[in-house]
Design an enzyme around this catalytic site. Structure first.
Site, PDB file in Angstrom:
ATOM      1  NE  ARG A   1      -1.784   4.440  43.693  1.00 43.68           N
ATOM      2  CZ  ARG A   1      -1.896   5.703  44.089  1.00 43.68           C
ATOM      3  NH1 ARG A   1      -1.633   6.691  43.278  1.00 43.68           N
ATOM      4  NH2 ARG A   1      -2.254   5.973  45.328  1.00 43.68           N
TER       5      ARG A   1
ATOM      6  CD  GLU B   1      -8.070   3.342  48.185  1.00 47.94           C
ATOM      7  OE1 GLU B   1      -8.280   2.516  47.273  1.00 47.94           O
ATOM      8  OE2 GLU B   1      -6.963   3.869  48.377  1.00 47.94           O
TER       9      GLU B   1
ATOM     10  NE  ARG C   1      -0.270  -0.117  42.659  1.00 45.09           N
ATOM     11  CZ  ARG C   1      -1.123   0.499  43.464  1.00 45.09           C
ATOM     12  NH1 ARG C   1      -2.420   0.475  43.199  1.00 45.09           N
ATOM     13  NH2 ARG C   1      -0.707   1.144  44.534  1.00 45.09           N
TER      14      ARG C   1
END
Length: 191
Positions: A69, A77, A121
């Site tokens: 990330r 999104e 992440r």
């Protein structure tokens, strides 16, 4: 003495012959893909396996796929479960693909940020071989927002890049998506 020398030379010739025979007769060794791949990537750089969306990628790290990330960046999104595709999300994802598809990237952690997010992440700054910081490039070009909810060392720079993108009507700031919430995010699912 002469006989000893002849035996030594004969032994060396036999050893050399055996070595040549082994080299010629043994089939070529197939190196694992991981070894070949790491040999083609410079130290400190990792091949991008794929771009997930505008602010998340996957890299091949020492034979393992790691999701990354991008620190300080939030893009509209495109793949959030049970949510519509947000306006400019596809454009942000496409821009991330343009920057990072088939590239090697250098990852850098932030000393005042956590190592991983709640989805496990890695949180990283992502640099291209030419030295550009992908996180800031996406904000500068108007494909994403400075994500200032968590502390990170480049927050002031990212805030300034966002201000400049907004003032110049770059990317998502151009007004194509007309309804924004209180955080500046587009609420419509216009692409």
């Amino acid at each position: 003495m002469k006989r000893k020398l002849i035996l030594i030379v004969a032994g060396l010739i036999i050893i050399a012959g055996v070595c040549v025979a082994i080299i010629l007769l043994v089939p070529k060794i197939h190196l694992p893909k991981k070894i070949i791949q790491s040999a083609t990537t410079s130290p400190g750089f990792y091949p991008v396996a794929y771009v997930v969306d505008g602010d998340t990628i996957a890299v091949n790290m020492d034979g393992k796929e790691e999701k990354v990330r991008l620190i300080g960046l939030d893009t509209p999104e495109t793949k959030k479960p049970n949510s519509p595709v947000e306006c400019f999300g596809v454009a942000a994802s496409n821009y991330a693909h343009k920057l990072m598809d088939n590239q090697d990237v250098r990852l850098e952690s932030d000393p005042i940020n956590t190592n991983r997010d709640r989805y496990d992440r890695l949180l990283r700054y992502v640099y291209l071989r030419d030295g550009r910081l992908v996180n800031s490039e996406i904000i500068k070009q108007g494909y994403g927002f400075a994500y200032l909810s968590f502390p990170f060392t480049k927050a002031d720079d990212f805030r300034q890049y966002q201000k400049q993108a907004r003032e110049s009507n770059a990317g998502l700031w151009a007004g194509e998506c007309n309804i924004r919430d209180e955080n500046g995010r587009y609420k419509t699912n216009v692409i």
